[in-house]
Scaffold this motif. Structure first.
Motif, short mmCIF file in Angstrom:
data_model
loop_
_atom_site.label_atom_id
_atom_site.label_comp_id
_atom_site.label_asym_id
_atom_site.label_seq_id
_atom_site.Cartn_x
_atom_site.Cartn_y
_atom_site.Cartn_z
N LEU A 120 1.19 -1.26 -0.08
CA LEU A 120 -0.17 -0.16 -0.06
C LEU A 120 1.08 1.11 -0.14
O LEU A 120 1.73 1.05 0.69
N ARG A 121 0.65 2.30 -1.11
CA ARG A 121 1.84 3.09 -1.21
C ARG A 121 0.28 4.27 -0.74
O ARG A 121 -0.24 4.59 -0.53
N VAL A 122 1.15 5.62 -0.21
CA VAL A 122 0.74 6.59 0.37
C VAL A 122 1.38 7.79 0.37
O VAL A 122 2.31 7.64 0.43
N TYR A 123 0.67 8.66 -0.06
CA TYR A 123 1.40 10.25 0.02
C TYR A 123 1.24 10.62 1.01
O TYR A 123 0.33 10.95 1.53
N THR A 124 2.40 11.37 1.90
CA THR A 124 2.67 11.90 2.66
C THR A 124 3.53 13.04 2.52
O THR A 124 4.17 12.87 1.78
N THR A 125 3.07 14.41 2.99
CA THR A 125 3.85 15.64 3.10
C THR A 125 4.45 15.67 4.34
O THR A 125 5.42 16.44 4.56
N THR A 129 -2.61 6.16 12.91
CA THR A 129 -3.07 5.27 14.37
C THR A 129 -3.84 4.20 13.09
O THR A 129 -4.45 3.55 13.46
N TYR A 130 -3.60 5.24 11.37
CA TYR A 130 -4.84 3.70 11.21
C TYR A 130 -4.57 4.51 9.72
O TYR A 130 -3.94 5.09 8.99
N MET A 131 -5.53 3.55 8.76
CA MET A 131 -4.94 3.68 7.33
C MET A 131 -6.39 4.49 6.25
O MET A 131 -7.00 3.94 7.30
N VAL A 132 -5.74 4.74 5.59
CA VAL A 132 -7.45 5.15 5.01
C VAL A 132 -7.13 4.87 3.71
O VAL A 132 -6.20 5.30 2.24
N LEU A 133 -8.34 4.34 2.63
CA LEU A 133 -7.90 4.16 0.73
C LEU A 133 -9.49 4.63 0.25
O LEU A 133 -10.13 4.72 1.11
N SER A 134 -9.17 5.54 0.07
CA SER A 134 -10.35 6.47 -0.93
C SER A 134 -11.00 5.01 -1.44
O SER A 134 -10.69 4.01 -1.84
N PRO A 135 -12.02 5.42 -1.83
CA PRO A 135 -13.71 4.08 -2.24
C PRO A 135 -13.32 3.54 -3.40
O PRO A 135 -13.55 2.64 -3.64
N GLU A 136 -12.75 4.25 -4.33
CA GLU A 136 -12.57 4.00 -5.21
C GLU A 136 -10.92 2.99 -5.81
O GLU A 136 -10.85 2.89 -6.77
N HIS A 137 -10.23 2.91 -4.49
CA HIS A 137 -8.42 2.04 -4.70
C HIS A 137 -8.91 1.16 -4.87
O HIS A 137 -9.72 -0.26 -4.71
N GLU A 197 -18.99 -2.90 1.06
CA GLU A 197 -19.80 -2.87 -0.26
C GLU A 197 -20.88 -1.76 0.03
O GLU A 197 -20.86 -1.02 -1.31
N ASN A 198 -21.55 -1.61 0.37
CA ASN A 198 -22.37 -1.03 1.40
C ASN A 198 -21.77 0.36 0.88
O ASN A 198 -22.19 1.28 -0.01
N TYR A 199 -20.87 0.54 1.68
CA TYR A 199 -20.01 2.46 2.06
C TYR A 199 -19.93 2.29 0.18
O TYR A 199 -19.94 3.89 0.14
N ARG A 200 -19.55 1.32 -0.27
CA ARG A 200 -18.66 2.03 -2.09
C ARG A 200 -20.05 2.69 -2.69
O ARG A 200 -19.94 3.85 -3.36
N ARG A 201 -20.66 1.65 -2.35
CA ARG A 201 -22.21 2.08 -3.37
C ARG A 201 -22.26 3.08 -2.55
O ARG A 201 -22.67 3.97 -4.18
N VAL A 202 -22.93 3.70 -1.95
CA VAL A 202 -23.05 5.04 -0.91
C VAL A 202 -22.28 6.15 -1.69
O VAL A 202 -22.89 7.23 -2.49
N TRP A 248 -9.33 1.77 6.58
CA TRP A 248 -10.67 1.40 6.96
C TRP A 248 -10.94 2.40 5.72
O TRP A 248 -9.48 2.70 4.58
N ILE A 249 -11.71 2.50 5.18
CA ILE A 249 -12.40 2.98 3.88
C ILE A 249 -13.27 4.13 3.72
O ILE A 249 -13.94 4.33 4.82
N ALA A 250 -12.45 5.12 3.56
CA ALA A 250 -13.57 7.04 3.75
C ALA A 250 -13.37 7.75 2.52
O ALA A 250 -12.51 7.35 1.75
N ASP A 251 -14.54 8.37 2.15
CA ASP A 251 -14.28 8.99 0.82
C ASP A 251 -14.15 10.63 0.94
O ASP A 251 -13.54 10.80 0.06
N TYR A 252 -13.42 10.66 2.45
CA TYR A 252 -12.61 11.95 2.46
C TYR A 252 -11.60 11.96 1.84
O TYR A 252 -10.58 13.46 1.23
N VAL A 253 -11.02 10.95 1.57
CA VAL A 253 -9.43 10.57 0.83
C VAL A 253 -10.14 10.50 -0.50
O VAL A 253 -11.19 9.49 -1.25
N LEU A 254 -9.53 11.31 -1.54
CA LEU A 254 -10.05 11.85 -3.20
C LEU A 254 -9.43 10.33 -3.94
O LEU A 254 -7.38 10.20 -3.66
N MET A 255 -9.39 9.70 -4.49
CA MET A 255 -8.86 8.59 -5.42
C MET A 255 -7.78 9.63 -6.15
O MET A 255 -6.85 9.78 -6.97
N SER A 256 -8.25 10.84 -6.59
CA SER A 256 -7.55 11.86 -7.92
C SER A 256 -6.52 12.06 -7.38
O SER A 256 -5.80 12.99 -7.78
#
Length: 919
Positions: free
Chosen positions: A247-252, A261-269, A285-290, A327-335
């Motif tokens: 899992l590659r992440v970008y950080t400044t 203390t946790y990781m977040v993937l964008s739902p589209e990851h 699955e439910n979360y991604r659909r929403v 975690w999966i959360a949509d405050y992280v953008l795939m783009s």
RNA sequence: GCCCGGGUGGCGGAAUUGGUAGACGCUGUGGACUUAAAAUCCAUUGCCCGUGAGGGCGUGCGGGUUCAAGUCCCGCCCCGGGCACCA
């Protein structure tokens, strides 16, 4: 010959000289003149059906004054005009009326041209360009192929705005707050195959190029933020139980790695499926659909409240082998970045909020040095730099050092690397529209593409990219072949209906005879597929692109074409490129900073890299004009019971009724406007943008009819600094109109002959001469700085003095006309002729001021006591301090104010001020 | 929330970058010319006190630096524009 009019008859004078200038080609830009060149450019207009508005008038007047002034200064001026003529309103009009957009465009262009000519602009009309001309389209397409060839154009499935009610796709600018601009229908995101330009490949060059640009600071800043460069690191996390995956992440902030203390993937990851455990699959699955159903609006505007779901998986922190939940959360953008982050709630506001909501641990790894020095512990989240704590071997390092060291250590272990990211996205470059440039490509099968590629000599080779641009449709791979240069332009076909066909495709998708072709790979020629397949030669089947280019395409390079508008062989002749180059001055609205101005810089830079143009940047000097607002409007608010209430209302404006008040129904009270009828009631007083729907539009055509172009031009400039937006006030034009009438009477007597107060002798009146030279200096300097409002003021001051002077030299009057000429060219030209001058005033060199004429024999020194003005002294030039002091202390008012005080010290600024400090 | 601009008379604005705040214009008021209107011209127009000479206050608000601040510094308030979970 002058017009012979006795009165100031602008309706007669203005058309006369406008015709004269056009016939004489007074403002023709000469290729390769001996004179230095000066290229003045204002953003060309979209020729709408409504004709010229006040914004156009003011936008083109300022550059016109600059052009005329620079011409008088001996420059070879290029001031061109053209038409940004592809565009949606024309297409919309075609849909409604069935009139071909070309006809509509032509009609609108003629209206615009004649209205611009009525303002008397010094434009070289022989260089007019129109983005919809096939000759122009050819080169727009040619530039596209240059991008295509360099791998800067590709196709991709991209989400675009789809409006079900209109049955069509809308451009970004047609969507306002999630509704269609036209009809206010809801829009939604839909994925469609689009052409995209790889502007991100030029992010760094576009950023670097700023260094050589003389632009408003705010615009540079806006563009810099838009490009949004950030430097940081990519860090690799292994995933627990998934040995092959990383899992590659970008950080400044690699210095906060111990605080993750946790990781977040964008739902589209793409790793979401892999990471998710069976137990959590349903929830994920439910979360991604929403999330996928949420519009951008909901994901941004409404998403202040963060949401997410635990995947069940864990990542391993590379610095301390710690197990971290994913975690999966949509405050992280795939783009952006890698579409995945390490969350450090102790030192990031968003992560902090999320951690609070889902009860995730928050760890402090950076100590705020400032609060620590004060003995206080750092309050979280703390986003600044500081000293690292709880960070293993790195504890105690400063953030800066820690960042570098952690990245270096990770890089050694192949677990990370420095990384640079940009916010800038690739440029969505296609529209599902009829009225735009067709893409000069032919879609062919992979096999045919490879054949063409393999063959040595064919005209399609020139623009072939290194890697094919392709997409898959119904299981078939299609590749884009460029249209051969000899076949450009690829013109739009005639269609029966401009109506979108409802599938999200452009009307071109319905034109089979244009769409489906046989392509001759040896010549690049095409014939419609509906005709019999040719028997001779090497033909392959292909289909054209149904998307068209956006309006920006034509405006990305129009400034180049003005330099060589009729060249059939090249976009621009290299010699002419070297001579005219790029505009010395570019004027246009600031709303274009992140679109047109960025896009054009990108195209230009590509052309520069390709050796087609010789300047790296297209617009070295830029200025924005402010917008003209409507006249001040006063609004009285009534509550639901119908009683007047004071503005501002606070909150729910829709519950209140509004009533417009006339200016004489209100008065100023303190900082507020109040209702005269009941001064307790505060009224809203403000200017709104001119718009049809508000009904506050003032038409320049009307002003020209009532006051003339000269008065209109002058008034627009007199309104205030060009960069400022300012409210309109029609009454104000009376001032400049009077000024012009007074000028006329100064030069022309009642009987139409020359005013007898003008003498042939050199100027005798020393005061007037001094003011004249002062005016020459001020007007010259302010023209250079484009402080045009103060030029008008200064000319008024001079004319006021001339009027009060019983007799003065004809030379003085002539110089006055020259100074006025850039602003009011018609009356200046007319009076110039009346004074017996020939040829055109536009050929006369700019007057020079004589510094000797400005020297004063006496100084005016202001006398102050304790900083307050108590008198004034007229002293001989260079008077000594002692003399000034003595004279000052002799003044009765000074003595009165010094009564009972002792002088502490005396400040003397020679020729300016004398300040007596007394206690 | 962040990033840019900007707050000066009834209004648009000016002020050589620290040196007479309100140039120039609009509006308003009084007057001249005119049968009348238009056009034109003259005077006046930041606020307060004073018949006057003159005095006081005044560039969004509060503080500071300076002989002197619209202009420089610190802290706020308001308005306009742009961006918006950019890791």
């Amino acid at each position: 010959m002058s017009t012979g009019a006795k009165d100031y008859d602008f309706a007669k004078i203005e058309p006369y000289w406008q015709r004269y200038w056009v016939e004489r080609k007074t403002f023709r830009a000469e290729d390769f003149s001996e004179k230095p060149k000066y290229y003045v450019l204002s953003m060309y207009p979209y020729p709408s059906g409504n004709g010229l508005h006040m914004g156009h008038a003011i936008n083109y007047t300022a550059p016109d004054i600059l052009a005329r002034y620079k011409k008088a200064r001996g420059f070879n001026i290029l001031q061109p005009m053209g038409w940004d003529a592809f565009g949606l309103p024309t297409e919309q009009y075609a849909i409604q009326t069935g009139t071909h957009p070309r006809i509509v465009t032509q009609r609108n262009v003629e209206t615009f041209r004649s209205e611009l000519q009525k303002l008397g602009f010094a434009i070289d009309w022989d260089r007019e360009v129109n983005t919809t001309d096939p000759d122009y389209v050819k080169w727009t397409q040619w530039i596209f192929l240059q991008l295509f060839k360099r791998g800067l154009a590709y196709v991709d499935d991209k989400p675009v705005w789809w409006c079900p009610a209109l049955g069509t796709v809308l451009a970004n600018e047609e969507v306002i707050d999630g509704k269609s601009e036209r009809g206010n229908h809801p829009v939604e995101r839909r994925k469609l195959r689009q052409w995209v330009l790889r502007i991100t490949a030029y992010a760094e060059k576009l950023l670097r190029g700023h260094q050589r640009l003389d632009w408003p600071r705010s615009s540079l800043k806006l563009q810099r933020n838009w490009i949004g460069k950030s430097t940081g690191a990519e860090v690799t996390f292994r995933l627990l139980g998934l040995p092959g995956e990383e899992l590659r992440v970008y950080t400044t902030r690699p210095d906060t790695l111990f605080g993750a203390t946790y990781m977040v993937l964008s739902p589209e990851h793409p790793l979401v499926d892999n990471v998710t455990t069976e137990e959590h699959r349903q929830a994920v699955e439910n979360y991604r659909r929403v999330a996928s159903r949420k519009s951008d609006l909901e994901r941004t505007d409404l998403a202040k409240d963060k949401s997410g779901v635990f995947s069940g998986g864990y990542a391993i922190n590379p610095v301390n082998e710690e197990r971290i939940p994913v975690w999966i959360a949509d405050y992280v953008l795939m783009s952006y970045g890698t579409g995945a982050i390490m969350a450090v709630p102790g030192h990031d506001e968003r992560d902090f909020e999320f951690a609070g909501k889902y009860d995730l641990p928050i760890r402090k790894v950076i100590e705020n040095d400032e609060t620590a020095a004060g003995g206080l512990s750092t309050e979280l989240p703390y986003m600044g730099d500081g000293t690292m704590v709880n960070s293993g071997d790195y504890t105690g390092l400063r953030s800066g050092e820690g960042k570098a060291k952690i990245v270096a250590d990770l890089a050694n272990r192949q677990m990370g690397s420095p990384s640079v990211q940009y916010k800038l996205r690739d440029w969505l470059f296609s529209r599902q529209r009829y009225w735009g440039e067709p893409f000069p490509v032919t879609w062919v099968s992979l096999e045919d593409y490879q054949k063409v590629r393999a063959s040595e000599h064919n005209p399609l080779q020139e623009f072939l990219p290194e890697n094919p641009v392709s997409y898959e449709e119904n299981g078939r791979v299609l590749c884009a072949l460029p249209v051969a240069e000899s076949q450009l332009p690829l013109e739009l076909p005639e269609v029966e209906s401009y109506q979108p066909i409802g599938t999200g495709e452009s009307p071109l998708a319905g034109v089979d005879h244009w769409l489906q072709v046989w392509l001759n790979v040896d010549t690049g020629e095409t014939v419609p597929k509906s005709e019999n397949p040719p028997t001779e030669g090497n033909w392959i089947p292909g289909s054209r692109e149904t998307n068209t280019m956006p309006q920006w395409a034509g405006s990305c390079w129009y400034y180049l074409r003005y330099c060589d508008p009729h060249n059939p062989e090249a976009l621009i002749d290299p010699e002419l490129d070297r001579y005219w180059g790029v505009p010395d001055f570019y004027i246009g609205g600031s709303e274009h900073v992140t679109l047109h101005l960025l896009y054009a810089r990108f195209w230009h830079r590509v052309l520069y890299d390709a050796g087609i143009v010789s300047h790296p940047e297209p617009f070295p000097k830029l200025l924005h004009q402010g917008i003209i607002l409507g006249e001040m409007e006063f609004t009285l608010f009534l509550n639901p019971e119908g009683n007047p209430v004071s503005a501002p209302l606070g909150g729910r404006e829709e519950d209140f009724q509004r009533r417009q008040l006339r200016a004489d129904e209100v008065e100023k009270s303190g900082d507020n406007w109040v209702w005269k009828e009941n001064p307790e009631i505060i009224v809203e007083g403000r200017s709104h943008k001119m718009s049809k729907s508000r009904g506050n539009v003032v038409n320049p055509d009307l002003l020209i009819r009532n006051y003339g172009a000269d008065a209109t031009r002058m008034f627009l400039m007199f309104l205030g600094p060009i960069e400022d937006s300012k409210p309109w006030n029609t009454q104000g034009i009376e001032g400049v109109a009077r000024f012009l009438r007074r000028l006329w009477r100064e030069v022309v007597g009642k009987d139409g002959s020359i005013n007898r107060k003008l003498t042939d002798a050199p100027e005798q009146n020393e005061d007037l001469e001094k003011l004249l030279h002062h005016t020459i200096r001020k007007v010259t300097r302010d023209n250079e700085r484009l402080h045009l409002n103060t030029v008008v003021s200064q000319l008024m001051i001079l004319l006021n003095r001339m009027q009060k002077t019983p007799s003065y030299s004809r030379e003085t009057a002539k110089t006055f006309l020259q100074l006025l000429n850039p602003f009011a060219p018609h009356i200046s030209e007319e009076l110039w002729k009346r004074l017996g001058e020939a040829p055109s005033i536009n050929d006369a060199p700019w007057p020079a001021f004589d510094p000797a004429k400005l020297v004063r024999r006496k100084d005016t020194v202001v006398v102050q006591v304790n900083g307050k003005v108590r008198g004034e002294l007229r002293l001989p030039k260079g008077a000594a301090r002692e003399d000034a002091q003595n004279a000052a202390q002799a003044l009765p008012r000074v003595q009165a104010n010094l009564q009972g005080k002792s002088i502490a010290k005396i400040i003397f600024v020679p020729g300016r001020i004398l300040n007596i400090v007394a206690r």
